[in-house]
Design a protein around this motif. Structure first.
Motif, short mmCIF file in Angstrom:
data_model
loop_
_atom_site.label_atom_id
_atom_site.label_comp_id
_atom_site.label_asym_id
_atom_site.label_seq_id
_atom_site.Cartn_x
_atom_site.Cartn_y
_atom_site.Cartn_z
N ILE A 382 0.86 -1.19 0.00
CA ILE A 382 0.00 0.00 0.00
C ILE A 382 0.89 1.23 0.00
N GLY A 383 0.41 2.31 -0.61
CA GLY A 383 1.20 3.53 -0.64
C GLY A 383 0.52 4.63 -1.42
N GLY A 384 1.29 5.64 -1.77
CA GLY A 384 0.73 6.86 -2.31
C GLY A 384 0.55 6.91 -3.81
N SER A 385 0.96 5.89 -4.54
CA SER A 385 0.74 5.85 -5.98
C SER A 385 0.76 4.39 -6.43
N LEU A 386 0.16 4.15 -7.59
CA LEU A 386 0.11 2.79 -8.10
C LEU A 386 1.51 2.28 -8.41
N GLU A 387 2.34 3.11 -8.99
CA GLU A 387 3.70 2.71 -9.34
C GLU A 387 4.50 2.35 -8.09
N GLU A 388 4.34 3.14 -7.03
CA GLU A 388 5.05 2.88 -5.78
C GLU A 388 4.67 1.54 -5.19
N LEU A 570 10.69 0.89 -10.97
CA LEU A 570 9.76 -0.21 -11.16
C LEU A 570 10.01 -0.92 -12.49
N LEU A 571 10.16 -0.17 -13.56
CA LEU A 571 10.37 -0.78 -14.87
C LEU A 571 11.68 -1.57 -14.92
N ASP A 572 12.68 -1.12 -14.17
CA ASP A 572 13.92 -1.89 -14.09
C ASP A 572 13.66 -3.27 -13.49
N LEU A 573 12.87 -3.32 -12.42
CA LEU A 573 12.56 -4.62 -11.81
C LEU A 573 11.76 -5.50 -12.77
N VAL A 574 10.79 -4.90 -13.44
CA VAL A 574 9.96 -5.68 -14.37
C VAL A 574 10.82 -6.26 -15.48
#
Length: 654
Positions: A382-388, A570-574
């Motif tokens: 949970i957090g302040g944005s979908l990407e987070e 995030l995209l790096d992890l994906v």
């Protein structure tokens, strides 16, 4: 201009409300003893008042007044308390049933009573009436609050009782205002949208970081008032807050009450109580979202064979073995591709489109309902944005997978020198030794995905067997030092809390050493490895002759290059998982309770990764080849492992 105000009800409180209104202002009071009479057409507001908590007309009020569209205000007295509110506006979320759900769920504090019995009595028509006549002065106070709200609403002033209730101590006249959140599952006012493929589509946005070295999009301290508004001892989504002053660091526990599950305990652990209480609130909200669909209504029910072209194959997440399914009283049924089940929409980064996921994998399957496997909170964030939250959900999956793979394959991980970390990590480890009497060992359990992951062990330096012998925790983060600190915080937050539990359950734990089938829930895993005689099962990791290596030797300069944008991280992890042929699937668990505060919640599934389970007989490795293959990729084995080589003991994670 006179305002027509029907006052519906019987008893002293109803009479007092009528007298309060009749004696002041432009109000024409019409007294009705029940809702069987029609509400006057000129009425802009109705009042339903009784000297008991659960009269029959309360159930009727939502339906009858809902049909008229007339807003209404509720008031009643139970035992030694008077209640005013909520103000109910038909067609708007937040009704009397939502308020009662929260009120009855929590009960009274601090002198908690048997509210389960009261609820049962109400359901059987017994009501919740006071044992004797309530004190008159307290009823006058309650009537005064109700009359004041009526004046505010009819004269165009701000309502104080929409999504709120005022509670009056009838003996002392002490009054307090309490906020409740509308229940999205409420049968009276809940309006969940249907789950849909279109709503599951993800379009990532640029997401600036809260500050340069942050992996969050909103500062925790900026959300303080917002988060603490969820905590209320009488009507809150979270009803209890405890500062753990015995903990090595600042630890705060929160209670998330539930009719089905009792109280779910969440915890925040940091170096300040101010930060810890906020992270504890976030964890409680995350658990609330994960217990079942609260933001959308499940509409797809079919078999995998009928949905195969647009659905996740459940076999890919790992199943139980045939031997497990055959166990007496095993709580899950074997997966059948032709069996109908409920599905929800998620998003596949590998396929770059929405995908159907079994609902029992998208939420807590043991708590929410049946299914073919056990699925817990693994990958929820949970957090302040979908990407987070997607990023942090991925990190949690990595942490659990790394821990379990290390355990099952008994990998002799590189041992890290805590003294080679930064000053903060060194002080944390020193404090655990000085305050708690535990030595901390750290190990690099980074797997083939390259995302830093740390296994931490706290082992007592005291002689004798009175204390927990050892405790394990883990962390994963792009910055290996943060991963290590996260694991150490977990250790510190649990040590003192678990000590008394261990002392009371020691004999039970000793039976688990010989009979692992007795390890049936999360706490058992800790109790078992609190015993000195269980330590030998960790000797592949704890052998004292293992050389120490520095963080720099293991991780180079440490964290990956800092980016200003969280979406890039995030995209790096994906991309890392894409190169390994692994999908990252996201299910949006955001509920109206969190959405109103700009908070997002997701569940991340990475099919093929090892899922964390608790209970020895609920371990899931069937069909997950990485447990056999990854040790070879990492150079720990020269050939794939066999099933017979896997660690046969319950894992030590909590």
């Amino acid at each position: 201009m006179k305002h027509t105000v029907p006052v519906v009800g019987k008893g002293i409180l109803a009479d007092l409300v009528g007298r309060e209104l009749s004696g002041s202002g432009p109000f024409e009071v019409i007294r009705q003893t029940g809702l069987s009479a029609d509400i006057p057409g000129a009425a802009k507001l109705a009042v339903v008042v009784y000297d008991g908590g659960y009269a029959d007309d309360y159930e009727d009020a939502e339906e009858v007044l809902g049909r008229t569209g007339v807003p209404w205000l509720r008031g009643f007295a139970v035992d030694d308390e008077g209640f005013a509110g909520p103000l109910v506006r038909p067609g708007t979320a937040g009704c009397s049933r939502c308020a009662d759900q929260r009120r009855l769920l929590i009960g009274r504090r601090p002198e908690r009573r048997d509210y389960a019995a009261l609820i049962e009595g109400a359901a059987s028509g017994g009501g919740m009436l006071a044992a004797g006549p309530p004190p008159l002065a307290g009823l006058w106070q309650t009537a005064h609050i109700l009359a004041g709200e009526i004046r505010n609403v009819l004269l165009g002033k701000r309502s104080r009782l929409q999504e709120h209730m005022a509670i009056v101590n009838l003996n002392t006249l002490e009054s307090s205002l309490h906020r409740f959140l509308p229940d999205p599952l409420c049968p009276a006012c809940g309006r969940l949208p249907a789950d849909s493929q279109e709503a599951a589509a993800l379009v990532l946005q640029p997401r600036p970081k809260a500050h340069a070295d942050s992996y969050r999009s909103r500062r925790l301290e900026d959300m303080r008032d917002l988060l603490l508004s969820y905590v209320d001892s009488r009507l809150g989504l979270i009803n209890e807050k405890v500062y753990d002053t015995d903990s090595v660091f600042a630890s705060v526990r929160m209670s998330l009450p539930s009719f089905a599950l009792g109280s779910e305990i969440s915890a925040g652990r940091s170096h300040s109580f101010a930060s810890s209480e906020l992270t504890a609130v976030l964890e409680a909200l995350e658990r609330n979202c994960g217990q079942g669909p609260r933001g959308k209504r499940t509409v797809v029910r079919d078999s995998y064979n009928h949905l195969a072209d647009q659905a996740l194959n459940p076999v890919r997440v790992g199943l139980f073995s045939a031997e497990q399914y055959a166990l007496t009283d095993f709580p899950f049924e074997p997966y059948e591709a032709d069996a109908p089940m409920d599905w929800v929409w998620g998003y596949s980064f590998l396929l770059e489109r929405p995908i159907l996921v079994p609902e029992s994998l998208a939420y807590y399957s043991l708590n929410y309902g049946g299914g073919f496997v056990y699925e817990g909170s693994n990958g929820c964030a949970i957090g302040g944005s979908l990407e987070e939250v997607i990023l942090h959900g991925v990190l949690e999956v990595v942490e659990r997978d790394s821990f379990l793979l290390t355990w099952y394959a008994r990998l002799p991980l590189p041992r890290l020198d805590p003294g080679s970390g930064d000053a903060e990590l060194q002080l944390m480890v020193a404090r655990l030794r000085a305050v708690a009497g535990y030595e901390v060992s750290l190990y690099n359990m980074t797997m083939e995905n390259g995302i830093p992951a740390i296994w931490a062990v706290a082992r007592t330096i005291a002689s004798g067997e009175a204390k927990l012998n050892l405790l394990c925790a883990a962390g994963a983060h792009p910055d290996p030092l943060r991963a290590a600190k996260s694991a150490v915080h977990e250790l510190a937050g649990m040590l003192f809390q678990l000590q008394d539990v261990f002392a009371e359950a020691r004999e039970e734990a000793e039976r688990m050493v010989a009979d692992p089938s007795l390890v049936t829930h999360m706490m058992h895993h800790v109790l078992l490895y609190g015993l000195p005689q269980a330590e030998e099962r960790l000797q592949y990791l704890l052998a004292p002759d293992r050389p120490l290596q520095t963080f720099r030797e293991q991780f180079g300069d440490g964290a990956t290059a800092s980016r200003a944008d969280l979406t890039g991280d995030l995209l790096d992890l994906v991309r890392r998982f894409r190169r390994l042929g692994l999908d990252v699937i996201v299910i949006d668990q955001t509920s109206p309770e969190t959405e109103r505060s700009g908070l997002f919640c997701v569940k991340v599934l990475i099919p093929g990764m090892l899922p964390m389970t608790f209970g020895y007989q609920l371990s899931r490795v069937a069909g997950l080849e990485r447990v056999y293959q990854v040790p070879v990729r990492l150079g720990y084995a020269d050939r794939p492992l066999t099933k017979e080589q896997l660690n046969p003991h319950p894992h030590p994670f909590i």
